[in-house]
Structure formats: structure tokens, C-alpha cells
Design a protein around this motif. Structure first.
Motif, short mmCIF file in Angstrom:
data_model
loop_
_atom_site.label_atom_id
_atom_site.label_comp_id
_atom_site.label_asym_id
_atom_site.label_seq_id
_atom_site.Cartn_x
_atom_site.Cartn_y
_atom_site.Cartn_z
N GLY A 196 42.81 44.81 49.63
CA GLY A 196 42.54 43.35 50.20
C GLY A 196 41.70 42.90 49.00
N ILE A 197 40.45 43.75 48.66
CA ILE A 197 39.53 43.35 47.63
C ILE A 197 40.26 43.35 46.11
CG2 ILE A 197 37.65 44.18 46.43
CD1 ILE A 197 36.37 45.15 49.18
N ALA A 198 41.13 44.33 46.05
CA ALA A 198 41.85 44.28 44.71
C ALA A 198 42.84 43.14 44.60
CB ALA A 198 42.84 45.73 44.53
N CYS A 199 43.27 42.70 45.75
CA CYS A 199 44.42 41.45 45.51
C CYS A 199 43.44 40.36 45.39
CB CYS A 199 45.14 41.34 47.02
SG CYS A 199 46.12 39.99 46.96
N ASN A 200 42.15 40.22 46.04
CA ASN A 200 41.49 39.13 45.81
C ASN A 200 40.97 38.94 44.32
OD1 ASN A 200 40.01 36.69 46.87
ND2 ASN A 200 38.20 37.92 46.72
N ARG A 201 40.63 39.99 43.90
CA ARG A 201 40.38 40.32 42.33
C ARG A 201 41.40 39.55 41.64
NH1 ARG A 201 37.17 39.07 38.67
NH2 ARG A 201 37.01 40.36 36.91
N LYS A 202 42.62 40.31 41.83
CA LYS A 202 43.97 39.60 40.93
C LYS A 202 44.16 38.14 40.99
CE LYS A 202 45.84 43.63 40.09
NZ LYS A 202 46.53 44.15 38.85
N VAL A 203 43.60 37.54 42.24
CA VAL A 203 43.84 36.00 42.32
C VAL A 203 42.79 35.37 41.51
CG1 VAL A 203 43.31 34.34 44.02
CG2 VAL A 203 44.81 36.18 44.91
N THR A 204 41.81 35.82 41.40
CA THR A 204 40.52 35.27 40.59
C THR A 204 41.00 35.52 39.14
OG1 THR A 204 38.88 35.87 42.09
CG2 THR A 204 38.17 35.64 39.61
N ILE A 205 41.55 36.61 38.77
CA ILE A 205 41.98 36.70 37.31
C ILE A 205 43.25 35.88 37.03
CG2 ILE A 205 42.96 38.60 35.69
CD1 ILE A 205 41.18 40.77 37.17
N ALA A 206 44.19 35.49 38.02
CA ALA A 206 45.22 34.77 37.88
C ALA A 206 44.84 33.44 37.56
CB ALA A 206 46.16 35.12 38.90
N ALA A 207 43.96 32.94 37.99
CA ALA A 207 43.30 31.55 38.03
C ALA A 207 42.68 31.55 36.78
CB ALA A 207 42.37 31.44 39.01
N ARG A 208 42.03 32.44 36.25
CA ARG A 208 41.46 32.28 35.07
C ARG A 208 42.46 32.38 33.98
NH1 ARG A 208 36.76 32.45 31.60
NH2 ARG A 208 37.44 33.41 29.66
N ALA A 209 43.59 33.30 33.97
CA ALA A 209 44.53 33.11 33.11
C ALA A 209 45.37 31.93 32.99
CB ALA A 209 45.55 34.34 33.53
N ALA A 210 45.48 31.35 33.99
CA ALA A 210 46.43 30.02 34.10
C ALA A 210 45.68 28.92 33.24
CB ALA A 210 46.32 29.52 35.35
N GLY A 211 44.35 28.86 33.51
CA GLY A 211 43.69 28.07 32.79
C GLY A 211 43.27 28.14 31.44
N ASP A 212 43.09 29.47 31.23
CA ASP A 212 42.76 29.96 29.94
C ASP A 212 43.84 29.81 29.07
OD1 ASP A 212 40.97 30.95 27.77
OD2 ASP A 212 41.85 32.99 28.21
N LEU A 213 45.23 30.14 29.36
CA LEU A 213 46.37 29.92 28.63
C LEU A 213 46.64 28.60 28.21
CD1 LEU A 213 48.79 32.11 30.56
CD2 LEU A 213 48.17 32.86 28.39
#
Length: 182
Positions: free
Chosen positions: A43-60
Motif C-alpha cells: 500500500g505504501i509503495a502504491c501510494n508513492r507511485k500515485v505521488t510520482i504519477a501526479a508529479r509526472a503528469a504536471g511536469d510533462l
């Protein structure tokens, strides 16, 4: 006459099999702790992936060099951002990027696009933190939600909604215009 393996009164002093009894008592507790730890880590790993995906979406999108972007380019960037979620299924995720502009101390949606979710309506008011409400500024708001279902050995834990969002400033221009976005 019945022969006993120990003298009378010595039964309580016999320690044969004590380790096996202790192990039998502790095994269920140890298994619950181990499986619970595995689920918590996942669950912690998935939550971290969600955070990274939000960062990637905005950053791209924030890296846009021309100050203009099309709806199809935004959609492609949202699809790419979901790749960060692997090995978790991207179909369980919703991704939305919204450009928010502030004029006359009111922050509104300039454009928005969503993947597996509806876009924010153009012109709708967005509540920004006071420090970010500066006239003439534009922010990209990237939001990701994920319906996480743990690999449950217990079977009782249903989908948990993990979500994160991030504000980013366009890097190479003051604003990124998307004329065909909603």
C-alpha cells in the motif's frame, strides 16, 4: 502394573514438546504480522507511485517550450504519466491536469483535461492557497487518484482511494494555452 515414563508428581516438570506448543501458539500471530506487513508495504509503495504519477503528469506539460499545447498532446502526456504506476494497473487511475489562472484575485480554470475522469469546467473558480493567488500567474494542477485493492490474504479490505495533487508553474512560458481543451 503400568509403567510410567516419569515418577509420580514429576509431570509438571517434563519439558518435552514445550517448543512445539509455543510455536503452535505463536504461528498464527506471526503469520498475521507478516502478511499485514506485506500488505502495508504494498500500500505504501502504491501510494508513492500515485505521488510520482501526479508529479509526472504536471511536469510533462510544464516542460512545454512553445506556450501552446493541443488536447491530443495533453492526452498523450496523461497516458505517459500512468506508466509510472506500473506494476499497478493504470486502468484503476484517474489523472487530470488543469491550468489555473488568477485575475482580479480570482483563480479560475483556463483549461482542463482528464484521463478516466471528467475535466474541470472552463471558467469555474478554484480555491488556491492565499500565497498562490497572485494576479497574472498561471499554475498547472495535476491530480491523480487510484483505487487500490491490496493483495489481501484476509479478503476484508476493499478498494482504498489513494490520491495526490501538485501545483506546478509552466517552465518556459508564463502560460500554456490549450485552445481545443475544455
Amino acid at each position: 502394573m503400568i509403567r510410567r515414563p516419569w515418577p509420580p508428581g514429576m509431570v509438571w516438570r517434563d519439558t518435552r514438546g514445550v517448543a512445539m506448543v509455543e510455536f503452535a501458539l505463536l504461528l498464527p500471530v506471526m503469520l498475521v504480522l507478516y502478511l499485514g506487513g506485506v500488505q502495508l508495504q504494498d500500500g505504501i509503495a502504491c501510494n508513492r507511485k500515485v505521488t510520482i504519477a501526479a508529479r509526472a503528469a504536471g511536469d510533462l506539460i510544464a516542460q512545454n517550450t512553445t506556450g501552446k499545447i493541443s488536447a491530443s498532446e495533453v492526452d498523450d502526456n496523461l497516458q505517459v504519466a500512468t506508466q509510472v504506476l506500473l506494476p499497478y494497473a493504470a486502468s484503476n487511475a484517474t489523472v487530470r491536469v488543469t491550468e489555473v489562472g488568477t485575475m482580479n484575485n480570482v483563480s479560475t480554470v483556463m483549461w482542463s483535461r482528464g484521463l478516466n475522469t471528467a475535466a474541470n469546467k472552463r471558467g469555474s473558480v478554484v480555491t488556491l492557497p492565499a500565497a498562490m493567488r497572485i494576479n497574472g500567474t498561471y499554475f498547472l494542477l495535476a491530480e491523480v487518484t487510484y483505487a487500490y485493492t491490496p493483495p489481501s490474504a484476509f479478503g476484508a479490505i476493499g478498494p482504498l482511494m489513494l490520491k495526490d495533487s501538485i501545483y506546478m508553474i509552466p517552465r518556459n512560458s508564463d502560460q500554456i494555452d490549450c485552445s481545443d481543451c475544455l
